[in-house]
Design an enzyme around this catalytic site. Structure first.
Site, short mmCIF file in Angstrom:
data_model
loop_
_atom_site.label_atom_id
_atom_site.label_comp_id
_atom_site.label_asym_id
_atom_site.label_seq_id
_atom_site.Cartn_x
_atom_site.Cartn_y
_atom_site.Cartn_z
N TYR A 166 0.84 -1.20 0.00
CA TYR A 166 0.00 0.00 0.00
C TYR A 166 0.87 1.25 0.00
O TYR A 166 1.94 1.25 0.63
CB TYR A 166 -0.87 0.05 1.26
CG TYR A 166 -2.05 -0.89 1.25
CD1 TYR A 166 -3.26 -0.50 0.69
CD2 TYR A 166 -1.95 -2.16 1.82
CE1 TYR A 166 -4.35 -1.36 0.70
CE2 TYR A 166 -3.04 -3.02 1.83
CZ TYR A 166 -4.24 -2.62 1.27
OH TYR A 166 -5.30 -3.46 1.28
N TYR A 185 -0.68 -9.88 0.74
CA TYR A 185 0.38 -9.29 1.57
C TYR A 185 0.36 -9.87 2.98
O TYR A 185 -0.67 -10.34 3.45
CB TYR A 185 0.26 -7.76 1.60
CG TYR A 185 -1.04 -7.20 2.13
CD1 TYR A 185 -1.26 -7.05 3.51
CD2 TYR A 185 -2.05 -6.80 1.27
CE1 TYR A 185 -2.44 -6.52 3.99
CE2 TYR A 185 -3.24 -6.27 1.75
CZ TYR A 185 -3.44 -6.13 3.11
OH TYR A 185 -4.61 -5.61 3.60
N ARG A 210 -2.87 -11.91 3.83
CA ARG A 210 -4.19 -11.55 3.34
C ARG A 210 -4.34 -12.02 1.90
O ARG A 210 -3.47 -11.76 1.06
CB ARG A 210 -4.41 -10.02 3.35
CG ARG A 210 -4.43 -9.30 4.70
CD ARG A 210 -5.53 -9.72 5.65
NE ARG A 210 -6.82 -10.12 5.10
CZ ARG A 210 -7.76 -9.32 4.64
NH1 ARG A 210 -7.59 -8.03 4.65
NH2 ARG A 210 -8.90 -9.80 4.17
N HIS A 245 -10.51 -2.95 -1.27
CA HIS A 245 -11.41 -2.37 -0.26
C HIS A 245 -12.45 -1.51 -0.97
O HIS A 245 -12.10 -0.71 -1.85
CB HIS A 245 -10.62 -1.49 0.71
CG HIS A 245 -9.66 -2.24 1.57
ND1 HIS A 245 -10.00 -2.73 2.82
CD2 HIS A 245 -8.37 -2.61 1.38
CE1 HIS A 245 -8.94 -3.34 3.36
NE2 HIS A 245 -7.93 -3.29 2.50
FE LIG Z 1 -6.11 -4.49 2.73
#
Ligand SMILES: [Fe+3]
Lengths: 246, 175
Positions: A115, A154, A164, A169
């Site tokens: 991210y 990740y 994950r 999202h």
């Molecule tokens: Fe996430």
């Protein structure tokens, strides 16, 4: 220090709660450790008031988005790395009516699973051509469309070797504040599903399947992108009256 | 009836996507409301996201669009025009678990709040009351207090949110 939690411990806890009923995850889902101190212990107080402010909600319009906001591959001078995809679907209410002109926001990791967030210290590369943020308004049929790249899985620190599954999202508004939804869309066939306490927090198998997009070959664009379809149904108060196309 | 899409946590990394400049500035010249979000150990929650929805001074819930107003030339956030009341706010808690909102006193007496956070699989609703209300009268005194903002000084109110524990905030279910 106690022994680090292993995947096998989490697997056992997930198995113990599997099949519990509920359309939404329980807030006290211990396999996801961050829930422990962050869920209320007392029952929620039921509000039965037809004048409740929450039966209306914020309004968004064409001034709140620009036309490029839904193409995450066009936000920088170069093309982002990764598998280019389109994700489209309709936003509906529980009666099956389209949710029109409402804001849909997405954010995601890049193709490497990183991210663009200062606190993401996963040692995977950032992509100078990818921010990972998009938004659009739903159309008259409740439809939305994003062009992006497939995010990578990740690691996180819930337990030892926690990963994950790849996800995007999503944040959604309906016509009532009570229809607010923040959720995550997953990709079909991801081998990480059974190990992930966040996804498994949706303990009902059929409810969990509603978080998984479908790959639709006809939606893939030749020489350009792979097509996924994900319809979203907003929950709301049982008695929500909504005027079409407010 | 369609089955709803299940909720999932907002996670820790929404910060570069959902918050926007001026997200806590609904209106100027009115009141300020601020507070902390705490977890069940009494520690501040630095990664919560609060959303606010409210009526204007006259009680109207017909908020205008333009909360996230963008510059169509370069896509940057212009924010509210300051004249039309949108009724919607969005504020992430800071490293101290603190948030602040500048708005007007809603004509119907309360500001609706939606709480998101890492560790919260499904958001929570509560309300900030700025004065007495029949809804509060129906709650036990101990619990009622958690929904009432405390005047701190002229035009400034304090409202803490406790996700769990002794001082747990009343959270609402709209059925
Ligand atoms: Fe996430």
């Amino acid at each position: 220090m106690s022994e680090p939690l292993k995947q096998a411990d989490i697997d056992q806890e997930i198995a113990a709660r599997a099949g519990e009923h509920g359309e939404h995850p329980a807030r006290d889902y211990a396999p996801y450790r961050s829930t422990l101190l962050r869920h209320p212990h007392r029952p929620l107080v039921v509000v039965k008031d037809p004048d409740a402010a929450e039966l209306s909600g914020p309004v968004f319009g064409v001034t709140d988005v620009t036309t490029l906001d839904n193409d995450l591959t066009k936000q920088h001078p170069g093309e982002p790395l990764g598998e280019r995809i389109t994700v489209r679907g309709r936003v509906l209410d529980r009666q099956g009516r389209p949710v029109r002109g409402q804001l849909v926001e997405i954010w995601q990791a890049n193709a490497s699973g990183r991210y663009l967030h200062q606190r993401d210290d996963h040692p995977a590369p950032l992509d100078p051509n990818f921010t990972g943020v998009g938004r659009c308004l739903t159309g008259d049929d409740g439809g939305y469309l994003f062009t992006t790249i497939k995010p990578g899985p990740y690691p996180w620190r819930n337990h030892l070797n926690a990963w994950r599954p790849a996800h995007i999202h999503f944040s959604l508004f309906g016509t009532a504040f009570t229809q607010r939804l923040v959720t995550q869309m997953y990709f079909p066939g991801d081998p990480l599903f059974p190990y992930d306490p966040i996804m498994q927090s949706v303990t009902d198998e059929s409810a969990r399947q509603r978080l998984v997009a479908g790959y639709v070959h006809e939606l893939s664009e030749p020489e350009y992108s792979l097509g996924y379809r994900w319809d979203i149904v907003l929950d709301g108060p049982a008695g929500t009256w909504m005027e079409e196309g407010r | 009836m369609n089955h709803p899409t299940p909720s999932q946590t907002v996670g820790p990394f929404y910060g570069y996507a959902l918050p926007f400049p001026g997200g806590g500035d609904l209106a100027s010249g009115g009141i300020g409301v601020h507070g902390h979000v705490y977890d069940g150990a009494g520690d501040p929650v630095p990664d919560a996201l609060l959303e606010f929805w409210q009526a204007d001074e006259h009680g109207s819930l017909a908020g205008s669009p333009g909360t996230l107003r963008r510059d169509p030339t370069d896509g940057s956030v212009l924010g509210r025009d300051g004249l039309r009341f949108t009724g919607f706010g969005r504020v992430p808690t800071d490293q101290d678990g603190h948030w602040a909102l500048r708005t007007v006193v809603p004509g119907n007496g309360y500001i609706s709040v939606c709480v998101f956070a890492r560790g919260l699989l499904h958001h929570l609703y509560t309300r900030i009351y700025l004065g007495p209300d029949a809804f509060l009268d129906a709650l036990p005194a101990q619990r009622r207090r958690t929904l009432v903002a405390t005047p701190e000084r002229e035009g400034v109110y304090r409202f803490d949110i406790h996700l769990q524990g002794e001082k747990e905030t009343v959270f609402l279910d709209f059925g």
